[in-house]
Design a protein around this motif. Structure first.
Motif, mmCIF file in Angstrom:
data_model
loop_
_atom_site.group_PDB
_atom_site.id
_atom_site.type_symbol
_atom_site.label_atom_id
_atom_site.label_comp_id
_atom_site.label_asym_id
_atom_site.label_seq_id
_atom_site.Cartn_x
_atom_site.Cartn_y
_atom_site.Cartn_z
ATOM 1 N N UNK A 52 5.978 -13.827 -1.236
ATOM 2 C CA UNK A 52 5.024 -12.768 -1.569
ATOM 3 C C UNK A 52 5.346 -11.665 -0.570
ATOM 4 N N UNK A 53 4.723 -10.414 -0.916
ATOM 5 C CA UNK A 53 5.162 -9.055 -0.190
ATOM 6 C C UNK A 53 4.734 -9.110 1.060
ATOM 7 N N UNK A 54 3.601 -10.040 1.452
ATOM 8 C CA UNK A 54 3.291 -10.338 2.960
ATOM 9 C C UNK A 54 4.324 -11.354 3.725
ATOM 10 N N UNK A 55 4.799 -12.256 2.999
ATOM 11 C CA UNK A 55 5.931 -12.745 3.542
ATOM 12 C C UNK A 55 7.211 -11.898 4.121
ATOM 13 N N UNK A 56 7.556 -11.131 2.863
ATOM 14 C CA UNK A 56 8.720 -10.180 3.129
ATOM 15 C C UNK A 56 8.481 -9.389 4.236
ATOM 16 N N UNK A 57 7.123 -8.816 4.156
ATOM 17 C CA UNK A 57 6.798 -7.724 5.118
ATOM 18 C C UNK A 57 6.886 -8.469 6.587
ATOM 19 N N UNK A 58 6.314 -9.586 6.927
ATOM 20 C CA UNK A 58 6.405 -10.354 8.140
ATOM 21 C C UNK A 58 7.738 -10.489 8.454
ATOM 22 N N UNK A 59 8.856 -10.994 7.612
ATOM 23 C CA UNK A 59 10.204 -11.309 7.983
ATOM 24 C C UNK A 59 10.898 -9.947 8.414
ATOM 25 N N UNK A 60 10.812 -8.947 7.647
ATOM 26 C CA UNK A 60 11.322 -7.715 8.041
ATOM 27 C C UNK A 60 10.695 -7.011 9.356
ATOM 28 N N UNK A 61 9.477 -7.207 9.872
ATOM 29 C CA UNK A 61 8.905 -6.821 11.061
ATOM 30 C C UNK A 61 9.248 -7.315 12.178
ATOM 31 N N UNK A 62 9.880 -8.822 12.006
ATOM 32 C CA UNK A 62 10.301 -9.470 12.943
ATOM 33 C C UNK A 62 11.671 -9.237 13.602
ATOM 34 N N UNK A 63 11.477 -8.260 14.506
ATOM 35 C CA UNK A 63 12.874 -7.692 15.112
ATOM 36 C C UNK A 63 13.715 -8.772 15.603
ATOM 37 N N UNK A 112 0.752 -1.000 0.069
ATOM 38 C CA UNK A 112 -0.007 -0.086 0.081
ATOM 39 C C UNK A 112 0.922 1.240 0.042
ATOM 40 N N UNK A 113 2.040 1.146 0.317
ATOM 41 C CA UNK A 113 3.065 2.321 0.399
ATOM 42 C C UNK A 113 4.102 2.254 -0.656
ATOM 43 N N UNK A 114 4.767 1.193 -0.917
ATOM 44 C CA UNK A 114 5.874 0.951 -1.749
ATOM 45 C C UNK A 114 5.933 1.279 -3.013
ATOM 46 N N UNK A 115 6.978 1.811 -3.668
ATOM 47 C CA UNK A 115 7.103 1.701 -5.026
ATOM 48 C C UNK A 115 6.770 0.239 -5.724
ATOM 49 N N UNK A 116 5.970 0.201 -6.350
ATOM 50 C CA UNK A 116 5.840 -1.113 -6.725
ATOM 51 C C UNK A 116 6.948 -2.000 -7.550
ATOM 52 N N UNK A 117 7.420 -1.299 -8.254
ATOM 53 C CA UNK A 117 8.729 -1.729 -9.265
ATOM 54 C C UNK A 117 9.914 -2.198 -8.096
ATOM 55 N N UNK A 118 9.977 -1.084 -7.124
ATOM 56 C CA UNK A 118 11.041 -1.310 -6.222
ATOM 57 C C UNK A 118 10.647 -2.638 -5.437
ATOM 58 N N UNK A 119 9.390 -2.687 -4.861
ATOM 59 C CA UNK A 119 9.202 -3.815 -4.187
ATOM 60 C C UNK A 119 9.131 -5.244 -4.962
ATOM 61 N N UNK A 120 8.846 -5.231 -6.086
ATOM 62 C CA UNK A 120 8.751 -6.447 -6.979
ATOM 63 C C UNK A 120 10.500 -6.830 -7.352
ATOM 64 N N UNK A 121 11.198 -5.673 -7.306
ATOM 65 C CA UNK A 121 12.712 -6.014 -7.452
ATOM 66 C C UNK A 121 13.130 -6.858 -6.021
ATOM 67 N N UNK A 122 12.796 -6.213 -4.984
ATOM 68 C CA UNK A 122 13.099 -6.786 -3.710
ATOM 69 C C UNK A 122 12.669 -8.161 -3.650
ATOM 70 N N UNK A 123 11.383 -8.528 -3.920
ATOM 71 C CA UNK A 123 10.827 -9.799 -4.049
ATOM 72 C C UNK A 123 11.674 -10.753 -4.773
ATOM 73 N N UNK A 124 12.105 -10.222 -5.971
ATOM 74 C CA UNK A 124 12.841 -11.040 -6.894
ATOM 75 C C UNK A 124 14.519 -11.448 -6.316
ATOM 76 N N UNK A 125 14.837 -10.492 -5.276
ATOM 77 C CA UNK A 125 16.130 -11.085 -4.852
ATOM 78 C C UNK A 125 15.797 -12.123 -3.756
ATOM 79 N N UNK A 126 14.650 -12.423 -3.208
ATOM 80 C CA UNK A 126 14.520 -13.521 -2.307
ATOM 81 C C UNK A 126 14.818 -14.906 -2.753
ATOM 82 N N UNK A 127 15.094 -15.662 -1.747
ATOM 83 C CA UNK A 127 15.426 -17.136 -2.219
ATOM 84 C C UNK A 127 13.680 -17.928 -2.269
ATOM 85 N N UNK A 128 13.617 -18.212 -3.557
ATOM 86 C CA UNK A 128 12.372 -19.037 -3.521
ATOM 87 C C UNK A 128 11.104 -18.187 -3.792
ATOM 88 N N UNK A 129 9.926 -18.431 -4.240
ATOM 89 C CA UNK A 129 8.920 -17.630 -4.246
ATOM 90 C C UNK A 129 8.346 -16.881 -2.908
#
Length: 654
Positions: A248-259, A229-246
């Motif tokens: 979603x942005x929800x998975x990435x968000x949960x991972x980043x928020x887990x301090x 809802x806030x990210x630049x979509x192209x930048x977010x897609x680029x971040x997702x493409x750099x992750x291992x395996x398929x």
């Protein structure tokens, strides 16, 4: 080393606890902070003209990599009165945690989550040592007389550990934008950056306590780039493409928020995860933006680093303790460890405190078990009463726990304002003859050629007890001794060790016959109803499928019509809905009365004191405070005010 009950009394574990626990009440209105017990009026920070900081931060300020301490603190820092004396800056505090699961992520969260939480996280409100509430991340709060509106005023100028402001936007982000959240809308207006108002359609006067038990915020400035809802979509897609395996942005968000796993995620506690922890360790370093000071205006914490060492084998853990390699430890220790801890205290250069605890050892038959014969057996009141009477609690206490525990049913401890004599003492005496009689009356008088009792259909009464104990520990030995006692009255019970996650899964899936486990009875009334209703922060095997049926967010097994557990749930619901404090207490006693009548589980020992190892030279540790998971372990010690008398001898060396 063995300690008699008289010696135990001399230890005075409960000294002062009655006053500490008896004041479990909420504040309906909290004005601007006062001087007691740990708040000061704005500007009343000793006679200092300005704030000061740890030398390691002064160096960063001089280099221009960090703003001055005055710029980093809020306009009204929380002033924390040390337990003993103002401390010295520096040094590292070393503790440890046990590797529990092979999965790295879950191992971190489960194995060390409580330890990290009390060191890195803070709540909007906090508990005083008498268990009343005080401002924490907020300057004040106020709840209206109807209990339908709570206003919280955040501290102006308070910052996350990365320097970004902490405002109502972080509360709104948690409420509205975490994956799966429903927008709070007008129910939680935020008229400005520091005022948040929680509104409810029905009176909810005790909700204020939840703001001292859970986080109600997320670091919005840090997490927005990972939210669709806030990210630049192209930048977010680029971040997702750099992750291992398929992913979603929800998975990435949960991972980043887990301090707990992501050192880059900012926190609000005294320490934060270091970016470069070596293998087998979790290293925490001081939060330069921590918003608490001592009465002399010195920014807390006193200790620079906290190091948590991972161990997989109990032998390693005991070697570290005996050699004096750990500075503070409660996690992983039980009452049964008291003797050998004392034996090594001189060589290990530490002292051992026995802190009041709410821990109970329990045998829990699954009342919702799928097996029809065992279901009838477990749901006979005479059976549960008989199993209580079949266990020699004094022998277990003497053989395995130095006589330090109390034979009792799972219930509020004696020092609690909610202590229930009839429940706590019901059927706890050892009377195998009466147990035999009750089992006969319950319909299990027939026995096979080996002396085991038979179900009405002629099959043997037998069940498996599972528990997450470690081999050759007191809890493990006690479990097998309990099975032996049951065998003495004709019940075949066998014990099987499992990992904690297996025990939790079996409970969720109603795949358990009986369980042996340590249960903490919550100190706070606002949480105590969870295990009594059969669903809680810990798995509740006695209710298993029934508990999951009752809790609306889960699926479970419906109890048969007319089962007494429906009356229990009605009593719990009535207690929770009651706004008047006196009537709420009366309703809670009705819940305890039902427990005393129905014996939902088999309590064995309780009030097991918690050993806490504290290294010589570590100052400001306060003896006699309760150690309770609900209150985040040693959180009432306020670890940010602990310090070394010789910090230079305890420096962190990577």
């Amino acid at each position: 080393m063995r300690i008699s009950r008289r010696a135990f009394t001399r230890l005075s574990l409960a000294c002062g606890l009655a006053a500490l626990l008896g004041a479990c009440r909420r504040s309906e209105e909290v004005p601007a902070p006062t001087a007691l017990p740990i708040q000061t009026e704005p500007g009343e920070v000793g006679a200092t003209a300005r704030y000061s900081e740890a030398p390691m931060l002064t160096e960063q300020v001089a280099l221009g990599t960090l703003p001055s301490v005055d710029e980093r603190l809020p306009s009204l820092p929380l002033v924390l009165e040390p337990n003993g004396t103002a401390g010295a800056y520096g040094g590292a505090l070393c503790s440890s945690y046990r590797r529990q699961w092979s999965d790295n992520t879950m191992e971190m969260i489960v194995g060390v989550g409580l330890e990290l939480d009390r060191l890195c996280s803070e709540r909007l409100l906090a508990f005083n040592r008498d268990l009343t509430l005080r401002p924490n991340l907020c300057e004040w709060w106020q709840i209206n007389p109807e209990g339908t509106e709570l206003t919280i005023r955040l501290r102006e100028g308070l910052c996350w550990s990365d320097g970004s402001p902490f405002t109502t936007q972080d509360v709104r982000f948690y409420l509205d934008y975490r994956p799966g959240a429903r927008a709070a809308g007008d129910e939680v207006p935020t008229p400005d950056d520091y005022t948040v108002i929680f509104r409810w359609r029905e009176p909810n006067p005790d909700a204020v306590v939840d703001y001292a038990l859970r986080d109600w915020y997320l670091p919005s400035a840090y997490l927005r780039p990972f939210h669709a809802d806030f990210a630049d979509r192209a930048a977010l897609d680029d971040l997702l493409s750099q992750q291992e395996g398929p992913i979603t942005w929800q998975n990435l968000f949960a991972e980043k928020s887990m301090w707990q796993l992501n050192p880059e995620c900012p926190v609000l506690g005294p320490w934060r995860l270091a970016l470069d922890s070596p293998p087998g360790q979790i290293v925490l370093q001081r939060n330069p933006y921590f918003w608490q000071v001592d009465p002399d205006g010195r920014q807390l914490p006193y200790v620079d680093h906290v190091v948590l060492r991972e161990y997989a084998e109990d032998e390693t853990f005991r070697m570290w303790l005996a050699n004096g390699e750990l500075d503070y430890q409660a996690n992983g220790l039980s009452t049964a460890d008291y003797g050998w801890l004392q034996e090594h205290a001189l060589d290990g250069e530490y002292r051992v405190y026995l802190s009041p605890s709410t821990r109970h050892l329990t045998l829990q038959l699954n009342l919702a078990v799928a097996d029809e014969s065992l279901h009838r057996f477990a749901n006979r009141l005479l059976v549960r009463q008989a199993l209580m009477l079949a266990i020699d609690r004094e022998e277990i206490n003497t053989l395995h726990y130095y006589g330090l525990c109390t034979p009792r049913q799972f219930s509020p401890i004696r020092a609690s304002a909610h202590y229930h004599e009839r429940l706590s003492t019901a059927f706890v005496e050892y009377n195998p003859a009466l147990a035999d009689q009750l089992l006969d009356e319950a319909g299990y008088a027939q026995r096979d050629d080996k002396g085991y009792r038979l179900h009405p259909d002629g099959t043997r009464v037998a069940f498996e007890v599972v528990g997450a104990t470690l081999t050759n520990t007191a809890d493990d030995d006690a479990a097998m001794l309990v099975c032996h006692y049951l065998g003495q009255v004709g019940i075949e019970a066998t014990y099987r060790r499992v990992e904690y996650d297996v025990l939790s899964r079996l409970t969720r899936e109603n795949g358990i016959q009986a369980a042996w486990m340590g249960n903490d009875f919550p100190l706070l009334l606002w949480e105590a109803w969870w295990p009594l209703a059969g669903y809680g922060r810990q798995p509740q095997p006695w209710a298993s499928g029934y508990g999951h049926y009752w809790y609306p967010a889960t699926e479970g097994v419906a109890p048969p019509a007319g089962h007494w557990i429906y009356a229990l749930w009605d009593a719990v619901d009535a207690m929770r809905a009651e706004a008047d404090e006196a009537r709420k207490q009366a309703r809670f006693r009705e819940v305890l009365d039902i427990w005393a009548d129905q014996v939902p589980l088999i309590g064995v020992l309780g009030e097991a004191p918690q050993p806490q190892l504290v290294a010589n030279g570590l100052r400001n540790f306060l003896e006699g405070l309760p150690h309770d998971p609900q209150l985040r372990g040693m959180h009432l010690q306020y670890p940010q005010q602990l310090f070394w008398d010789r910090p230079e001898a305890h420096r962190y060396a990577p």
